[in-house]
Design a protein around this motif. Structure first.
Motif, PDB file in Angstrom:
ATOM      1  N   GLY A  47       0.817  -1.210   0.000  1.00 11.89           N
ATOM      2  CA  GLY A  47       0.000   0.000   0.000  1.00 11.89           C
ATOM      3  C   GLY A  47       0.853   1.263   0.000  1.00 11.89           C
ATOM      4  N   ILE A  48       1.965   1.226   0.726  1.00 10.11           N
ATOM      5  CA  ILE A  48       2.873   2.380   0.757  1.00 10.11           C
ATOM      6  C   ILE A  48       3.509   2.562  -0.627  1.00 10.11           C
ATOM      7  CG2 ILE A  48       5.010   3.317   1.758  1.00 10.11           C
ATOM      8  CD1 ILE A  48       4.248   1.616   4.321  1.00 10.11           C
ATOM      9  N   ALA A  49       4.035   1.465  -1.185  1.00 14.08           N
ATOM     10  CA  ALA A  49       4.686   1.540  -2.506  1.00 14.08           C
ATOM     11  C   ALA A  49       3.697   2.043  -3.560  1.00 14.08           C
ATOM     12  CB  ALA A  49       5.240   0.172  -2.896  1.00 14.08           C
ATOM     13  N   VAL A 103      -0.429   8.723   4.838  1.00 13.95           N
ATOM     14  CA  VAL A 103      -0.218   8.298   6.227  1.00 13.95           C
ATOM     15  C   VAL A 103      -0.081   6.778   6.263  1.00 13.95           C
ATOM     16  CG1 VAL A 103      -1.221   8.181   8.547  1.00 13.95           C
ATOM     17  CG2 VAL A 103      -1.449  10.278   7.207  1.00 13.95           C
ATOM     18  N   ASP A 104       1.021   6.310   6.827  1.00 15.84           N
ATOM     19  CA  ASP A 104       1.183   4.880   7.082  1.00 15.84           C
ATOM     20  C   ASP A 104       0.627   4.620   8.477  1.00 15.84           C
ATOM     21  OD1 ASP A 104       1.954   2.322   7.708  1.00 15.84           O
ATOM     22  OD2 ASP A 104       4.121   2.707   7.633  1.00 15.84           O
ATOM     23  N   ALA A 105      -0.576   4.064   8.531  1.00 13.50           N
ATOM     24  CA  ALA A 105      -1.229   3.764   9.813  1.00 13.50           C
ATOM     25  C   ALA A 105      -1.422   2.249   9.902  1.00 13.50           C
ATOM     26  CB  ALA A 105      -2.566   4.498   9.887  1.00 13.50           C
ATOM     27  N   THR A 158      -4.233 -11.849   5.219  1.00 11.76           N
ATOM     28  CA  THR A 158      -3.073 -11.064   4.781  1.00 11.76           C
ATOM     29  C   THR A 158      -3.501 -10.156   3.634  1.00 11.76           C
ATOM     30  OG1 THR A 158      -1.674 -12.891   5.395  1.00 11.76           O
ATOM     31  CG2 THR A 158      -0.695 -11.214   3.978  1.00 11.76           C
ATOM     32  N   SER A 159      -3.444  -8.856   3.874  1.00 10.75           N
ATOM     33  CA  SER A 159      -3.945  -7.886   2.899  1.00 10.75           C
ATOM     34  C   SER A 159      -3.587  -6.484   3.362  1.00 10.75           C
ATOM     35  CB  SER A 159      -5.473  -8.000   2.776  1.00 10.75           C
ATOM     36  OG  SER A 159      -6.069  -7.870   4.053  1.00 10.75           O
ATOM     37  N   GLY A 160      -3.807  -5.525   2.495  1.00 10.76           N
ATOM     38  CA  GLY A 160      -3.570  -4.124   2.842  1.00 10.76           C
ATOM     39  C   GLY A 160      -4.688  -3.270   2.297  1.00 10.76           C
TER      40      GLY A 160
HETATM   41  C1  LIG Z   1       3.479  -3.663   9.996  1.00  8.74           C
HETATM   42  C2  LIG Z   1       3.757  -2.324   9.449  1.00  8.74           C
HETATM   43  C3  LIG Z   1       3.963  -2.152   8.091  1.00  8.74           C
HETATM   44  C4  LIG Z   1       3.946  -3.294   7.131  1.00  8.74           C
HETATM   45  O1  LIG Z   1       2.694  -3.916   7.142  1.00  8.74           O
HETATM   46  P1  LIG Z   1       2.399  -5.214   6.248  1.00  8.74           P
HETATM   47  O2  LIG Z   1       0.931  -5.216   6.087  1.00  8.74           O
HETATM   48  O3  LIG Z   1       2.878  -6.387   7.004  1.00  8.74           O
HETATM   49  O4  LIG Z   1       3.123  -5.023   4.967  1.00  8.74           O
HETATM   50  C5  LIG Z   1       4.192  -0.875   7.626  1.00  8.74           C
HETATM   51  N1  LIG Z   1       4.223   0.178   8.458  1.00  8.74           N
HETATM   52  C6  LIG Z   1       4.026   0.059   9.782  1.00  8.74           C
HETATM   53  C7  LIG Z   1       4.035   1.270  10.647  1.00  8.74           C
HETATM   54  C8  LIG Z   1       3.784  -1.205  10.320  1.00  8.74           C
HETATM   55  O5  LIG Z   1       3.565  -1.345  11.630  1.00  8.74           O
END
Ligand SMILES: *Cc1c(COP(=O)(O)O)cnc(C)c1O
Length: 391
Positions: free
Chosen positions: A91-93, A203-205, A234-236
Motif C-alpha cells: 500500500g505504501i509503494a 499516512v502509514d497507519a 493477509t492484505s492491505g
Molecule cells: C506492519 C507495518 C507495516 C507493514 O505492514 P504489512 O501489512 O505487514 O506489509 C508498515 N508500516 C508500519 C508502521 C507497520 O507497523
C-alpha cells in the motif's frame, strides 16, 4: 479429470477436513507476542475465514468486486474511495507510485525508474522505521526518491517548509510505536504545510485501529494492514481521495501486479472489517478496567512470585493495549530473560512472547492474540521454568 478439469482427488472442503493440518507436522503455537508477521499476523475471525473460503470457490467480475470493495471501504472509513492490496508495505509503494506517476500510464509502466523529477517523497527522520523491511525501500519501489528531513529526535517546521518544492510528489507520515516518540512534527502541522503547497500527504497507519481518524484529519491517502488490528486475512488497505485512489488501482498495470490480491482475500478482508467495525462501535464503560488489563493481572497471579522476577501490567504507548511485563534479573533469578524465552519456545506448544526489550531483561505477554486456554499454559510453563531455576 472430470467436472471442468477439476482433479477428482481434490474434494471440496467438508467439516471433517477443516482444522486438520496434521500433514504439515508442525507443533501448535501460542502467540503471546502480538500481531506479528513472523507468526502469521492475526487469527482471522472465523466468519471472515468462512467468507474468504466461500469466495475462493466462486468466480467474480473482479473489477466489480474491487469497486464494491472500494464502496465498502469508503463507508467504514469516511474516505472518498479505497482499494485493497496485498499488505500495508504494498500500500505504501502503490501510494507513492500514485503520487509520483499521477496516473500517467507511461510512467506507471516505468516505475520505479520514472522520468518525472517530481518524485521526491518527504519523510521526517524519526519516521524512517523498519517494520521487518525498510520503509524507504517501499518508497523507492514506488518510484519515489526519499528526502529525509530533520534529525531522529527533532524536526523543525522550516525543515518541512524548505523541502516542499516543485519536485515533491508527497509527504509520508508514519504512525507507529516504532517512530521517535517526540520532536516530530504532528500530523496536523504536516497536513497544513503540505496543503498550502498542494502536496498530498500519505499516512502509514498500518497497525492502527482507528479507521476514520487520519482520513478525517485531512490526509490524502491512508494505509492500513488488513491483518493487524482489523484481524483480516493477509492484505492491505489504502483509502483516501480521488483521483489518487484510481492512480493506485491503475498501478495494477505495473508494479501492482506483483502485489496482487485475490478474491478470497478481498472478501475475507471485507467480512473481517464489518465485524471489526461492529465490535468497535459497541459501547464501552469508561470507568471499568479494560478486560485485557484484568486478564493480565490474573495471569500475573497465576504465575506467582519468584526470586528475581518482577511483573507489572503496562499500557502500549499509542494504543489501548495492556500487556504483562515480566522483568528477569539474571543474578537473582539464576537465569536470564533470553534463557526464559528459549525455554518457552522449545516446548510443545511453542510459546512466543513479545521480545523487543529482551536486552533489558524484559519479556512481554500480549493478550490480543491469545486464545482462552493459553493463559493457563503460559503460567504453567513459566512456573516450571522459574521453579527449575530456583532449585
Ligand atoms: C506492519 C507495518 C507495516 C507493514 O505492514 P504489512 O501489512 O505487514 O506489509 C508498515 N508500516 C508500519 C508502521 C507497520 O507497523
Amino acid at each position: 479429470m472430470s467436472d471442468g478439469g477439476r482433479p477428482e482427488s481434490v474434494k471440496p472442503a467438508d467439516e471433517s477436513s477443516l482444522g486438520r493440518l496434521d500433514f504439515l507436522n508442525l507443533p501448535p503455537v501460542i502467540n503471546a507476542a502480538g500481531k506479528l508477521t513472523a507468526l502469521g499476523a492475526s487469527a482471522v475471525y472465523p466468519a471472515a475465514a468462512r467468507a474468504g473460503a466461500e469466495a475462493a470457490r466462486r468466480y467474480f467480475v473482479m473489477e466489480d468486486l474491487e469497486r464494491a470493495a472500494g464502496r465498502f471501504l469508503s463507508e467504514v472509513t469516511g474516505a472518498e474511495a479505497g482499494f485493497v492490496t496485498s499488505c500495508a508495505a504494498a500500500g505504501i509503494a502503490l501510494s507513492v507510485a500514485a503520487c509520483v506517476t499521477e496516473g500517467d500510464l507511461n510512467e506507471i509502466s516505468r516505475v520505479p525508474f520514472v522520468h518525472t523529477r517530481k518524485n521526491k517523497i518527504v519523510v521526517q527522520r524519526g519516521h524512517v522505521i523498519n517494520f521487518g523491511a525498510d520503509l524507504l525501500q517501499m518508497v523507492r519501489l514506488g518510484g519515489g526518491e526519499p528526502v529525509q528531513i530533520g534529525s531522529v529526535n527533532k524536526v523543525e517546521p522550516y525543515a518541512l517548509e524548505g523541502n516542499l518544492t516543485d519536485e515533491t510528489a508527497a509527504v509520508l507520515y508514519v504512525v507507529s510505536h516504532h517512530t521517535s516518540s517526540h520532536g516530530m512534527l504532528s500530523l496536523p502541522e504536516v497536513i497544513a504545510a503540505a496543503e498550502a503547497r498542494n502536496v498530498p500527504v500519505i499516512v502509514d497507519a498500518a497497525a492502527e485501529s482507528d479507521l476514520k481518524k487520519y482520513v478525517k484529519s485531512g490526509a490524502d491517502l491512508v494505509v492500513y494492514s488488513g491483518h493487524k488490528a482489523i484481524g483480516g486475512p493477509t492484505s492491505g488497505v489504502v483509502v483516501g481521495r480521488e483521483p489518487l485512489i484510481s492512480y493506485c488501482r491503475r498501478q495494477n498495470r505495473g508494479i501492482g501486479r506483483t502485489m496482487k490480491v485475490g478474491k478470497e482475500s478481498i472478501v475475507g478482508l471485507l467480512a473481517a472489517l464489518s465485524i471489526f467495525v461492529e465490535e468497535a462501535e459497541q459501547p464501552r464503560s469508561e470507568e471499568s478496567e479494560p478486560a485485557d488489563a484484568v486478564r493480565m493481572q490474573q495471569l500475573m497471579a497465576a504465575i506467582g512470585s519468584w526470586p528475581g522476577v518482577t511483573m507489572t501490567v503496562v499500557r502500549d504507548r499509542t494504543r489501548p493495549i495492556h500487556r504483562l511485563q515480566v522483568h528477569v534479573d539474571p543474578d537473582k533469578a539464576r537465569l536470564g530473560a533470553d534463557e526464559v524465552v528459549r525455554r518457552l519456545e522449545e516446548g510443545n506448544p511453542i510459546i512466543k512472547t513479545r521480545n523487543h526489550q529482551l536486552e533489558h531483561g524484559i519479556i512481554q505477554i500480549d493478550p490480543r492474540t491469545m486464545e482462552p486456554g493459553d493463559d493457563a499454559a503460559i503460567a504453567r510453563r513459566l512456573r516450571q521454568i522459574f521453579s527449575g531455576a530456583a532449585d
